[in-house]
Motif scaffolding. Sequence first.
Motif, mmCIF file in Angstrom:
data_model
loop_
_atom_site.group_PDB
_atom_site.id
_atom_site.type_symbol
_atom_site.label_atom_id
_atom_site.label_comp_id
_atom_site.label_asym_id
_atom_site.label_seq_id
_atom_site.Cartn_x
_atom_site.Cartn_y
_atom_site.Cartn_z
ATOM 1 N N LEU A 70 -5.786 -11.070 -8.501
ATOM 2 C CA LEU A 70 -7.245 -11.103 -8.476
ATOM 3 C C LEU A 70 -7.779 -11.851 -9.683
ATOM 4 O O LEU A 70 -7.103 -11.980 -10.708
ATOM 5 C CB LEU A 70 -7.802 -9.680 -8.441
ATOM 6 C CG LEU A 70 -7.363 -8.825 -7.252
ATOM 7 C CD1 LEU A 70 -7.980 -7.435 -7.348
ATOM 8 C CD2 LEU A 70 -7.731 -9.479 -5.935
ATOM 9 N N THR B 138 -9.076 2.079 -9.128
ATOM 10 C CA THR B 138 -9.348 1.321 -7.903
ATOM 11 C C THR B 138 -9.823 2.274 -6.805
ATOM 12 O O THR B 138 -9.487 3.474 -6.811
ATOM 13 C CB THR B 138 -8.097 0.572 -7.398
ATOM 14 O OG1 THR B 138 -7.118 1.530 -6.958
ATOM 15 C CG2 THR B 138 -7.505 -0.295 -8.488
ATOM 16 N N LEU C 168 -0.237 -6.133 -5.797
ATOM 17 C CA LEU C 168 -1.590 -6.467 -6.213
ATOM 18 C C LEU C 168 -1.592 -6.545 -7.733
ATOM 19 O O LEU C 168 -1.345 -5.546 -8.411
ATOM 20 C CB LEU C 168 -2.586 -5.416 -5.725
ATOM 21 C CG LEU C 168 -4.057 -5.755 -5.875
ATOM 22 C CD1 LEU C 168 -4.437 -6.948 -5.009
ATOM 23 C CD2 LEU C 168 -4.911 -4.549 -5.509
ATOM 24 N N ASN C 169 -1.817 -7.748 -8.255
ATOM 25 C CA ASN C 169 -1.741 -7.982 -9.703
ATOM 26 C C ASN C 169 -0.410 -7.517 -10.283
ATOM 27 O O ASN C 169 -0.352 -6.882 -11.333
ATOM 28 C CB ASN C 169 -2.898 -7.296 -10.429
ATOM 29 C CG ASN C 169 -4.195 -8.061 -10.305
ATOM 30 O OD1 ASN C 169 -4.204 -9.216 -9.875
ATOM 31 N ND2 ASN C 169 -5.284 -7.432 -10.645
ATOM 32 N N LEU D 52 -5.124 -5.813 2.961
ATOM 33 C CA LEU D 52 -5.266 -7.265 2.879
ATOM 34 C C LEU D 52 -6.531 -7.732 3.583
ATOM 35 O O LEU D 52 -7.198 -8.670 3.141
ATOM 36 C CB LEU D 52 -4.042 -7.944 3.500
ATOM 37 C CG LEU D 52 -2.703 -7.712 2.788
ATOM 38 C CD1 LEU D 52 -1.557 -8.297 3.594
ATOM 39 C CD2 LEU D 52 -2.721 -8.296 1.383
ATOM 40 N N GLU E 265 2.738 -1.303 -8.724
ATOM 41 C CA GLU E 265 2.543 -2.280 -7.657
ATOM 42 C C GLU E 265 3.685 -2.204 -6.640
ATOM 43 O O GLU E 265 3.506 -2.494 -5.482
ATOM 44 C CB GLU E 265 2.449 -3.698 -8.235
ATOM 45 C CG GLU E 265 1.227 -3.920 -9.094
ATOM 46 C CD GLU E 265 -0.061 -3.607 -8.361
ATOM 47 O OE1 GLU E 265 -0.114 -3.737 -7.130
ATOM 48 O OE2 GLU E 265 -1.019 -3.228 -9.027
ATOM 49 N N SER F 126 2.634 -2.075 -3.777
ATOM 50 C CA SER F 126 1.911 -1.109 -2.959
ATOM 51 C C SER F 126 2.898 -0.442 -2.022
ATOM 52 O O SER F 126 3.477 -1.091 -1.162
ATOM 53 C CB SER F 126 0.808 -1.810 -2.160
ATOM 54 O OG SER F 126 0.278 -0.952 -1.195
ATOM 55 N N ASN G 87 -14.081 -2.373 -1.244
ATOM 56 C CA ASN G 87 -12.947 -2.444 -2.161
ATOM 57 C C ASN G 87 -13.486 -2.642 -3.568
ATOM 58 O O ASN G 87 -14.256 -3.579 -3.818
ATOM 59 C CB ASN G 87 -12.038 -3.617 -1.774
ATOM 60 C CG ASN G 87 -10.638 -3.457 -2.306
ATOM 61 O OD1 ASN G 87 -10.437 -2.808 -3.318
ATOM 62 N ND2 ASN G 87 -9.673 -4.061 -1.624
ATOM 63 N N ILE H 128 -9.724 -7.340 1.243
ATOM 64 C CA ILE H 128 -9.878 -8.083 -0.017
ATOM 65 C C ILE H 128 -10.536 -9.425 0.281
ATOM 66 O O ILE H 128 -9.952 -10.287 0.938
ATOM 67 C CB ILE H 128 -8.513 -8.285 -0.709
ATOM 68 C CG1 ILE H 128 -7.865 -6.936 -1.008
ATOM 69 C CG2 ILE H 128 -8.681 -9.075 -1.998
ATOM 70 C CD1 ILE H 128 -6.479 -7.044 -1.597
ATOM 71 N N ILE I 24 -10.019 -13.472 -5.181
ATOM 72 C CA ILE I 24 -8.604 -13.787 -5.355
ATOM 73 C C ILE I 24 -8.446 -15.097 -6.121
ATOM 74 O O ILE I 24 -9.051 -16.104 -5.766
ATOM 75 C CB ILE I 24 -7.895 -13.897 -3.990
ATOM 76 C CG1 ILE I 24 -8.059 -12.603 -3.198
ATOM 77 C CG2 ILE I 24 -6.422 -14.218 -4.179
ATOM 78 C CD1 ILE I 24 -7.528 -12.687 -1.785
ATOM 79 N N ASN J 238 2.592 -11.452 -4.027
ATOM 80 C CA ASN J 238 1.791 -10.945 -5.141
ATOM 81 C C ASN J 238 0.389 -11.538 -5.061
ATOM 82 O O ASN J 238 0.213 -12.751 -5.163
ATOM 83 C CB ASN J 238 2.442 -11.316 -6.475
ATOM 84 C CG ASN J 238 1.692 -10.731 -7.657
ATOM 85 O OD1 ASN J 238 1.016 -9.707 -7.525
ATOM 86 N ND2 ASN J 238 1.789 -11.376 -8.806
ATOM 87 N N ILE J 239 -0.619 -10.681 -4.872
ATOM 88 C CA ILE J 239 -2.015 -11.111 -4.808
ATOM 89 C C ILE J 239 -2.630 -10.911 -6.191
ATOM 90 O O ILE J 239 -2.720 -9.782 -6.685
ATOM 91 C CB ILE J 239 -2.782 -10.317 -3.745
ATOM 92 C CG1 ILE J 239 -2.143 -10.533 -2.373
ATOM 93 C CG2 ILE J 239 -4.249 -10.722 -3.722
ATOM 94 C CD1 ILE J 239 -2.706 -9.646 -1.303
#
Length: 824
Positions: free
Chosen positions: A243, A346, A193-194, A209, A815, A198, A326, A212, A217, A240-241
């Motif tokens: 945001l 977070t 994530l960014n 997932l 991450e 995780s 979230n 979100i 995104i 890789n997500i």
Amino acid sequence: MKPAGKLQWKPSTNPFYTLFFFCLLLCILHPNPARTQARVQGVVKGQNNQPLPAATILLLRTKDSALVKGSITQQGGQFQFDNVAPGSYLVAASFSGLKETYSQPIEVAQKDATVRTDLNLTEKEATLEAVVVTAKKPLFEQKIDRMVINVASSIVNTGTTALDVLIRSPGIIVDQQNNNLSMNGKDGVVVMLNGKISRMPISAVIQLLASINSANIERIELITTPPANYDAEGNAGFINIVLKENQQFGTNGNYALTAGMGKKPQAGASMNFNHRQGKFNLFGDYSFNTENLITYFIFNRTVVQDNRKVETNAINDRWSNRLNHNARLGLDVELSKKTTIGVLGTYLHNTFSMDALNRSHILADGILDTLVTIDNKENHPLSSHSANFNLTQQFNEKHKLVFNTDYINYHDANTVDYLNRYEKGNGDLLWEQPLRSNKTTPIRFWVNSADHTWTISKKATLESGIKSTFSRFTNDVRVEWGEPSGWKPDPDLTNISYLRERIKAAYSSLSLQLSEKTSIKAGLRYEHTVSNLSSDKVKNIIDRKYGNLFPTLFLSQVLAEKQSINLAYSRRITRPTFNDMAPFVYFVDPNTLFSGNPALQPAFSDAIKLDYLFRQLIFSFSYTYEKNAITNFAPRVDAATNKLTFFAENQPDRKAFSFNISMPWQPKPWWNIQTNFSANRNVLNAIYLGDALKVQQQNLQLVMAHTFTLPKDFSAELRGYYLTGFLFSVYRVPAFGSLDIGVQKKFAAKRSSLRFAVSDVFGPPVFKPSVNQPDKNLVASGRLLFGNTIARLTFTRNFGNDKVKAQRSRNSGSEDERSRVTTN
């Protein structure tokens, strides 16, 4: 049960397949009427008048700034647009950290003319009051080491979640029953994530997932060949997500509201904001989603028991609700022009509840012997919070240091109540017995990292860093049977496990521009791991200490104008997830359950990848050899008791071959097509009950997206995928596909929009795994149906001022730590 035979193709009358292959045929056969049209070319240069490779180039219509074509510059800064129709155009060039630049209007008057325009990019300034660009990024962008999915560019993604986007992404397979992700036919996917890994169990990652909202995104990156500065974890690569990060002065942001309807209502909302004033930048986002799901499972298995053929056929109906919150809040402070500090917090709270009815018919030699009915209720809350401190120090033009420290806390609780009713084949009641299971899993991480970048010269850059990760995990599982005298614990399934793990790493990576056409990047990473797993009954179930080197190599060579090749090699490790090592228990029925395996060993893989780039076409081939491959939820049938247990286990090796083509195309100025084709072959050498078992499978995947620019600020999108049979663990899974459609209308100077989208137009895909090895007493199959067709309406509005100011882009150091945690 029908044994699995060779796959045979038969014509289908399903309208989805007819439409899908019609679109493919249209892409292949559509004539190109613009072969004799003109071209626009030039060179982009940056600071010190040096050619600038990999800059983004847009060809825009002068009258409305509408996008005509897009590309990136070659190693020497060159670009070229072919098949340009006569008219007036602008050329826009941009590059990270430099000011976006536009050419003077250029006129293309003749079909066979060549028009040249060169651009120079300078250091980015605080504001930009020049041309307003209305173009948007394509849905899929294939880059050297990754596939980029520009979520914000898609209409049909509106109102969905990150999980929904991944299900429809090239090369990605999501197994929602077993909470598993694979990429290009390989397990061991690491989710970021960014840019931060995780280390949650994969089932918790699936829940993350699903929480979100896609409105928050910006893009999702599928990284198949990670460089040395990434953790060596995960043989398949990284997801890789990224945001959305607002890049504007003052207070600004956007919000979105979604309402949907399938068999039951759906709803969602999201908001992100950014407040920048002077040296302070406050930013954050929040999303809310609620889903009502109806799922339908069928499981069948056959064993030979005391010379009798015993069949178990189970039908499972599930009615569930998922509610997600979230949130993210951060602050950056520029202490000086060279020093910036930041904090980021977070929070996630996910509640999953389910009512299910399972009916199992047990037949002996074809005659109904026993009927088992199970009524179960599940409550599964998952919560997490994290804190990050970041320091960025730019010592001078050549040296930069980034320091991160993170604390992450997860708390996972899963309670399931079962009422088991046993009847004879004639319907007479044998007995009833309640069963309950409770699992509580707190997980904590402490992560520290430091990364240094040294720009040795214009042609050489050295990156190096260190990282330490310490994790603590407790898995408290309690299984109890209801007896007349009260609840009685099951000693075989009840335990408390404790895991302590420390990973220390160091890396160095050197990038060299050997010539105008040749570049190389070589890296080496060392990781040392100490793991200890104990329980309240047995100490030192696992006590491992091991260190490994992980080399990476990237080579890029320009062959000719708009032609280049890339070669990459990497070595990686797949560590067992925490829940796989510390056993969990989940019952489908009294004789079918999922469990963990503390004997799991890490798997190591070597991968090589070759890319050939011609204009906008990209051809890729990759090969991966994995030793001690981990197969998730491998089946084990006890013929004596007719119990089926699923758990992860090591297999001798697995080989994966993959060939991919990325093909963007614009048949008309208002019609864009992105086609991604992949062919995969997987060969698994496994061991089942001491005997060798070889399973191999080939599959093809086609993903297509059609976008249409319509009059009066309307646009539309048609997107679908088709996946032929593939290999999952030791199971073969036959083909399935899906089709989504969407329409958008923009309002009020494009500060707001209304989108209507329908997912799974012809119904959701059906997942049908099967294994047919009667000589090993392993014959099983399933039919799993997740969700239903859903229509969503989403309203989005932007607020705040629009003066551009680049925001600091930063990642935390943890991450890599968020991908090893699992929940249902």
